[in-house]
Design a protein around this motif. Structure first.
Motif, PDB file in Angstrom:
ATOM      1  N   ALA A 522       0.826  -1.206   0.000  1.00  0.00           N
ATOM      2  CA  ALA A 522       0.000   0.000   0.000  1.00  0.00           C
ATOM      3  C   ALA A 522       0.860   1.256   0.000  1.00  0.00           C
ATOM      4  N   LYS A 523       2.006   1.225   0.700  1.00  0.00           N
ATOM      5  CA  LYS A 523       2.885   2.406   0.700  1.00  0.00           C
ATOM      6  C   LYS A 523       3.557   2.609  -0.648  1.00  0.00           C
ATOM      7  N   ALA A 524       3.832   1.525  -1.369  1.00  0.00           N
ATOM      8  CA  ALA A 524       4.455   1.646  -2.690  1.00  0.00           C
ATOM      9  C   ALA A 524       3.452   1.901  -3.795  1.00  0.00           C
ATOM     10  N   CYS A 525       2.165   1.694  -3.528  1.00  0.00           N
ATOM     11  CA  CYS A 525       1.112   1.862  -4.545  1.00  0.00           C
ATOM     12  C   CYS A 525       0.059   2.811  -3.994  1.00  0.00           C
ATOM     13  N   PRO A 526       0.211   4.121  -4.165  1.00  0.00           N
ATOM     14  CA  PRO A 526      -0.743   5.077  -3.572  1.00  0.00           C
ATOM     15  C   PRO A 526      -2.166   4.908  -4.090  1.00  0.00           C
ATOM     16  N   THR A 527      -2.349   4.374  -5.297  1.00  0.00           N
ATOM     17  CA  THR A 527      -3.702   4.249  -5.861  1.00  0.00           C
ATOM     18  C   THR A 527      -4.377   2.943  -5.475  1.00  0.00           C
ATOM     19  N   LEU A 528      -3.722   2.102  -4.709  1.00  0.00           N
ATOM     20  CA  LEU A 528      -4.284   0.803  -4.353  1.00  0.00           C
ATOM     21  C   LEU A 528      -5.409   0.988  -3.331  1.00  0.00           C
ATOM     22  N   ARG A 529      -6.546   0.279  -3.534  1.00  0.00           N
ATOM     23  CA  ARG A 529      -7.684   0.304  -2.616  1.00  0.00           C
ATOM     24  C   ARG A 529      -8.021  -1.140  -2.269  1.00  0.00           C
ATOM     25  N   ILE A 530      -8.010  -1.452  -0.976  1.00  0.00           N
ATOM     26  CA  ILE A 530      -8.193  -2.832  -0.521  1.00  0.00           C
ATOM     27  C   ILE A 530      -9.417  -2.899   0.375  1.00  0.00           C
ATOM     28  N   ALA A 531     -10.274  -3.876   0.116  1.00  0.00           N
ATOM     29  CA  ALA A 531     -11.433  -4.159   0.964  1.00  0.00           C
ATOM     30  C   ALA A 531     -11.167  -5.444   1.729  1.00  0.00           C
ATOM     31  N   VAL A 532     -11.390  -5.408   3.052  1.00  0.00           N
ATOM     32  CA  VAL A 532     -11.152  -6.554   3.928  1.00  0.00           C
ATOM     33  C   VAL A 532     -12.499  -7.083   4.409  1.00  0.00           C
ATOM     34  N   GLY A 615       8.827   0.279  13.880  1.00  0.00           N
ATOM     35  CA  GLY A 615       9.059   0.484  15.299  1.00  0.00           C
ATOM     36  C   GLY A 615       7.914   1.132  16.010  1.00  0.00           C
ATOM     37  N   LYS A 616       6.847   1.567  15.334  1.00  0.00           N
ATOM     38  CA  LYS A 616       5.723   2.203  15.994  1.00  0.00           C
ATOM     39  C   LYS A 616       4.773   1.146  16.505  1.00  0.00           C
ATOM     40  N   GLY A 617       3.721   1.617  17.188  1.00  0.00           N
ATOM     41  CA  GLY A 617       2.670   0.716  17.595  1.00  0.00           C
ATOM     42  C   GLY A 617       1.938   0.186  16.395  1.00  0.00           C
ATOM     43  N   SER A 618       1.329  -0.960  16.490  1.00  0.00           N
ATOM     44  CA  SER A 618       0.716  -1.604  15.341  1.00  0.00           C
ATOM     45  C   SER A 618      -0.767  -1.797  15.536  1.00  0.00           C
ATOM     46  N   GLY A 619      -1.445  -0.789  16.072  1.00  0.00           N
ATOM     47  CA  GLY A 619      -2.889  -0.865  16.167  1.00  0.00           C
ATOM     48  C   GLY A 619      -3.355  -1.821  17.222  1.00  0.00           C
ATOM     49  N   THR A 620      -2.561  -2.055  18.254  1.00  0.00           N
ATOM     50  CA  THR A 620      -2.925  -3.079  19.236  1.00  0.00           C
ATOM     51  C   THR A 620      -4.102  -2.641  20.086  1.00  0.00           C
ATOM     52  N   ASP A 621      -4.242  -1.316  20.326  1.00  0.00           N
ATOM     53  CA  ASP A 621      -5.392  -0.887  21.130  1.00  0.00           C
ATOM     54  C   ASP A 621      -6.694  -1.225  20.430  1.00  0.00           C
ATOM     55  N   ALA A 622      -6.744  -0.925  19.126  1.00  0.00           N
ATOM     56  CA  ALA A 622      -7.971  -1.248  18.410  1.00  0.00           C
ATOM     57  C   ALA A 622      -8.184  -2.741  18.325  1.00  0.00           C
ATOM     58  N   ILE A 623      -7.089  -3.524  18.182  1.00  0.00           N
ATOM     59  CA  ILE A 623      -7.221  -4.986  18.091  1.00  0.00           C
ATOM     60  C   ILE A 623      -7.723  -5.549  19.403  1.00  0.00           C
ATOM     61  N   LYS A 624      -7.152  -5.053  20.527  1.00  0.00           N
ATOM     62  CA  LYS A 624      -7.600  -5.562  21.822  1.00  0.00           C
ATOM     63  C   LYS A 624      -9.052  -5.201  22.084  1.00  0.00           C
ATOM     64  N   ALA A 669     -10.353  -5.318  12.890  1.00  0.00           N
ATOM     65  CA  ALA A 669      -9.043  -5.605  13.478  1.00  0.00           C
ATOM     66  C   ALA A 669      -7.961  -5.671  12.414  1.00  0.00           C
ATOM     67  N   VAL A 670      -8.243  -6.293  11.267  1.00  0.00           N
ATOM     68  CA  VAL A 670      -7.271  -6.359  10.173  1.00  0.00           C
ATOM     69  C   VAL A 670      -7.028  -4.978   9.589  1.00  0.00           C
ATOM     70  N   VAL A 671      -8.101  -4.191   9.418  1.00  0.00           N
ATOM     71  CA  VAL A 671      -7.954  -2.832   8.876  1.00  0.00           C
ATOM     72  C   VAL A 671      -7.073  -1.981   9.787  1.00  0.00           C
ATOM     73  N   GLU A 672      -7.301  -2.074  11.104  1.00  0.00           N
ATOM     74  CA  GLU A 672      -6.509  -1.287  12.042  1.00  0.00           C
ATOM     75  C   GLU A 672      -5.026  -1.658  11.970  1.00  0.00           C
ATOM     76  N   TYR A 673      -4.738  -2.934  11.832  1.00  0.00           N
ATOM     77  CA  TYR A 673      -3.327  -3.341  11.718  1.00  0.00           C
ATOM     78  C   TYR A 673      -2.694  -2.759  10.460  1.00  0.00           C
TER      79      TYR A 673
END
Length: 701
Positions: A522-532, A615-624, A669-673
Motif C-alpha cells: 500500500a505504501k508503494a502503490c498510492p492508488t491501491l484500494r483494498i477491501a477486507v 518500530g511504531k505501535g501496530s494498532g494493538t489498542d484497536a485490536i484488543k 481488526a485487520v484494517v486497524e493493523y
C-alpha cells in the motif's frame, strides 16, 4: 774430484738436487698444466654437447680442476647419467671424475629463490623448470637485475613448475634490485614473497607500488621489507584553511594509517577541509619514543591552532601559527610542559591569538550522542543551547566540546536554540554555524520531517540570519505502476489462509507476514484500494436428542466443510476446550475462560508490535478492543449474583455464543493493523461479511 769439493758434496747430500727438481716442476706447471686443462675442457665439452635437450642446451655442466673433471647437472634418467659418466671416464687425461650429476625429479612444492649477496652478485637456488634452459633463464633474470650482475646459479632442473614461471622470476628479480644485501625474493608454486631492507626511500615506495600488481596467475604472500633508515627523522602536521597536510617520515604503514585517521578527525571540524598525505615510510625514530603516542600528542597541539604547523625534528616538538583562541595559547604551553611523550624534548611554542574568522560552532547528532563543537561567546550562550537540547533527549548523552572566544555574530544563542529541536528530530545530522549562516544537514526517519525542514528552519532563525536545510529521508518512498501493484497484490494474497480462532477477533501470529506485505504494498502503490471482509464462525450442529429405547434412526450428517473448519479452529485452543463447548459449564468457570481469552489477546498484541516494521505501535489498542467485544462471554447483568437465573422471556445464552457483529469486528481488526503498519486511511476499508472461512481481500476500482 778435488778433495774440498767432494767433501762439500758429501755434506749437502740429496739437497743439492732440489733446485733442479723445482725447475722441472715449475716448467711442468706453467707449461704442461694449462695444455692438459685445455685438452680436458675440449674433450669434456664434446661429451657435454652430446647431452643437449629440447631446449638446445646440454644438461651436463663440466669444470676442470687441475687434472680432475667435476660434472654437474640433472640427467633426464638414470641410464643417461650412467652413459655420460662412462664417456667421461674413458677420456685420456683426467685423473678422476668428480660426479655431482643428479636426476630430473618433480618438485612439490616448486620453489625458487634469488638472494642478493652484494651490490653486483646474486645467488639462485631451489628448482628451475626443466623445460627452460639454464642460460635462457639466467639471461631473463640478469636483464631485470641490471648489467654487470653476476649469478651463482645453484638451481636444479625439476618438473612441476607453475605456468609462466619466467615472468614470475623476472618480476622477483626486478624487486630484488631494490633490496640491500641479504634481500630475498622467492617463489613457492604460485605464491611470491619478499624480505629484506629497502635500499632507499624511492626503492621502498617502488616496491610497495609494484607488489599491488603481481603477474597474472600469481599472488603475493609474505612480505617483510624493512623501510630504509634516514639520518634526520622529521614529521610535520601543517594546518591551513584548505585542510591538513602530513609531511616527513613515518615508521610503518600502521602508523601512517593512525596519522591519517587523526588528521581526518581534525579536518571534520572545518567544512570542506581535506587531508594531503605526503608521508614516506622510513626508519630513524629513536626507539625510546613510541610513534603512536608521538602522533597523538602532535594532533592534540594541532587541534589548538587555526592555521600553523606542528613539527617534530631533532627529537623535539614545536608549534607555531595562529591559535584557535586566546585560551589555546596557555593550553598548548601546558600540553608541552605536562603531556610530552617520553624521549621527546620541548620545542618552541610560537602562537598568536587572532579574532576568529569565520566564527564556527556546530551541533552534531549521531545515534550514540549529541556533540557541541566550536566556539561560543560566553557561558550563558552555552547554557542556553544545552537547555534547549536536554528536554528532547532521553538516552543520548550531550558532549560539550565548545570553547569560549570573542567575535560571535549577534543572536548566536537564539539561532542555536532554534536549531536544536531540528537537529534532535533527525536520525543523524548536523547544524553548523559559520558567522551568520546556519546549515542543517542530515537524514530523517520520516519523509514529512525531511520535507518540512527548510520551512521550519527559515521560521526559527533570528532576523539577519540565513539558513539552508538539506535533509533527506532515510527510506525514500517507493513507487510502482498499477499493473505491478495488482500483480503483487495477487501474489501476496494467493495462498494466504488467515483464519481467526472460533469466537475471537484477535489476529494470530500467522496473520502478520501477509498483513505486513500488504501494508508495504500500500505504501508503494498510492492508488491501491483494498477491501477486507471478515468471516463468521462455523455454524454449530443442532444437538441430537438421546435415542430412546427402540429408536435407532441416526441423526442427519452436517455439511462436509463445516466439521473441517471447526476441527481446524479447535486445534488452536488449549487442550480440553473442545470438551468445554460440548458440555455446558457452570457460571463460575466462565471467568476462567474469559481470563484465557485475555491472555491470548495480550500475546497477539505483543506479536503485532514486534511485526511492525517501523518500530511504531501496530494498532494493538484497536485490536484488543475488537477482541474484547468479540469474546464469547455472556452479557453481564446490572447486579451480578453468584447464581443468575435464566430469563423466562429469553432463551438462556451460552458462554460460547459469538456476538452478532463478529465478522465486522474481525475485518476492523485487520484494517486497524494495516493502518498502523503504514497504509493510508483511504486505501483500506471493511468489505461485506463472508461465511465461515479465512479472511478475504479484494481490490476496489
Amino acid at each position: 774430484m778435488p778433495h774440498p769439493f767432494a767433501r762439500g758434496l758429501r755434506r749437502t747430500g740429496w739437497l743439492a738436487g732440489l733446485p733442479a727438481l723445482a725447475l722441472i716442476w715449475a716448467s711442468a706447471t706453467l707449461y704442461a698444466g694449462p695444455r692438459i686443462a685445455e685438452r680436458l675442457e675440449a674433450e669434456g665439452a664434446a661429451v657435454a654437447a652430446g647431452t643437449a635437450t629440447d631446449t638446445g642446451e646440454p644438461w651436463l655442466r663440466l669444470a676442470v680442476e687441475g687434472r680432475d673433471l667435476v660434472a654437474a647437472g640433472e640427467a633426464p634418467d638414470a641410464s643417461a647419467r650412467a652413459a655420460t659418466l662412462f664417456r667421461l671416464a674413458v677420456l685420456d687425461g683426467p685423473r678422476r671424475i668428480v660426479s655431482g650429476v643428479g636426476l630430473v625429479e618433480t618438485a612439490a612444492p616448486f620453489q625458487w629463490a634469488a638472494i642478493r649477496l652484494g651490490p653486483d652478485r646474486v645467488a639462485l637456488e631451489g628448482s628451475r623448470p626443466v623445460e627452460i634452459g639454464r642460460r635462457a633463464l639466467e639471461a631473463r633474470v640478469t636483464g631485470m637485475l641490471g648489467p654487470g650482475t653476476s649469478l651463482d646459479d645453484a638451481a636444479r632442473a625439476a618438473r612441476g613448475a607453475p605456468p609462466d614461471f619466467p615472468s614470475a622470476a623476472a618480476f622477483l628479480a626486478a624487486r630484488l634490485s631494490g633490496l640491500a644485501a641479504g634481500g630475498r625474493a622467492a617463489l613457492s608454486d604460485t605464491v611470491l614473497s619478499l624480505s629484506g631492507e629497502a635500499l632507499d626511500v624511492p626503492a621502498y615506495e617502488a616496491l610497495r607500488a609494484a607488489l599491488s600488481e603481481p603477474p597474472a596467475g600469481f599472488s603475493i604472500g609474505r612480505v617483510e621489507i624493512l623501510p630504509p633508515r634516514v639520518a634526520q627523522y622529521r614529521f610535520t602536521v601543517e594546518k591551513a584553511t584548505g585542510g591538513i597536510a602530513l609531511d616527513g617520515f613515518i615508521p610503518s604503514t600502521a602508523d601512517r594509517e593512525a596519522a591519517r585517521r587523526a588528521a581526518q578527525e581534525v579536518a571534520q571540524e572545518t567544512p570542506g577541509a581535506a587531508v594531503d598525505d605526503r608521508l614516506v615510510t622510513a626508519r630513524g625514530l629513536d626507539p625510546a619514543i613510541d610513534s603512536k603516542t608521538l602522533i597523538g600528542f602532535m594532533f592534540r597541539l594541532a587541534a589548538l591552532i587555526q592555521t600553523g604547523r606542528v613539527t617534530f625534528t631533532d627529537g623535539a616538538v614545536s608549534v607555531s601559527g595562529d591559535a584557535m583562541d586566546a585560551q589555546a595559547i596557555p593550553d598548548a604551553e601546558a600540553l608541552m610542559r605536562d603531556a610530552r611523550p617520553a624521549g621527546v624534548s620541548a620545542g618552541r611554542v610560537t602562537l598568536t591569538a587572532r579574532p576568529l574568522s569565520p566564527y564556527r560552532v556546530a551541533i552534531r547528532r549521531t545515534p550514540e550522542a549529541v556533540t557541541l563543537t566550536g566556539h561560543v561567546p560566553d557561558a550563558a550562550t552555552r547554557d542556553r543551547v544545552l537547555d534547549a537540547l536536554r528536554p528532547r533527549l532521553f538516552r543520548e548523552p550531550i558532549l560539550d566540546r565548545t570553547r569560549l572566544a570573542d567575535g560571535a555574530p549577534p543572536n548566536l544563542g537564539a539561532a542555536l536554540a532554534a536549531a536544536a529541536p531540528l537537529v534532535v528530530s533527525l536520525a543523524a545530522g548536523e547544524a553548523s554555524v559559520s558567522d551568520r549562516t546556519l546549515t542543517l544537514t542530515g537524514e530523517s526517519l520520516y519523509r514529512e520531517v525531511a520535507a518540512r525542514a527548510p520551512d521550519r528552519l527559515a521560521e526559527a532563525l533570528p532576523q539577519g540570519w540565513t539558513g539552508k536545510a538539506t535533509v533527506s529521508a532515510r527510506q525514500p518512498a517507493e513507487r510502482r505502476d498499477p499493473a505491478t501493484c495488482r500483480a503483487d497484490f495477487a501474489a501476496a494474497t494467493t495462498g494466504a489462509d488467515l483464519r481467526f480462532p472460533v469466537g475471537s477477533a484477535a489476529p494470530g501470529p500467522t496473520f502478520y507476514p501477509t498483513l505486513d506485505a500488504l501494508a508495504a504494498l500500500a505504501k508503494a502503490c498510492p492508488t491501491l484500494r483494498i477491501a477486507v471482509s471478515g468471516p463468521a464462525d462455523p455454524a454449530k450442529a443442532a444437538p441430537t436428542p438421546a435415542a430412546g429405547p427402540g429408536e435407532g434412526t441416526p441423526p442427519a450428517a452436517p455439511p462436509e466443510a463445516e466439521p473441517t473448519r471447526v476441527a481446524s479452529a479447535a486445534k488452536t485452543e488449549a487442550p480440553g476446550k473442545a470438551d468445554a463447548k460440548a458440555d455446558p459449564k457452570p457460571a463460575g468457570q466462565h471467568d476462567a475462560k474469559a481470563h484465557d481469552a485475555k491472555a491470548h489477546d495480550g500475546k497477539a498484541h505483543d506479536t503485532a508490535s514486534e511485526a511492525k516494521p517501523d518500530g511504531k505501535g501496530s494498532g494493538t489498542d484497536a485490536i484488543k478492543e475488537a477482541a474484547k467485544r468479540g469474546k464469547p462471554s455472556p452479557k453481564p447483568s446490572p447486579k451480578p449474583s453468584p447464581s443468575p437465573k435464566p430469563s423466562p422471556k429469553k432463551p438462556e445464552a451460552t458462554a460460547d455464543e459469538p456476538p452478532q457483529d463478529l465478522p465486522r469486528l474481525r475485518a476492523q481488526a485487520v484494517v486497524e493493523y494495516l493502518l498502523q503498519a503504514g497504509a493510508r486511511p483511504d486505501q483500506v476499508s471493511a468489505g461485506p461479511d463472508t461465511p465461515a472461512g479465512p479472511v478475504t481481500f479484494a481490490l476496489l476500482p
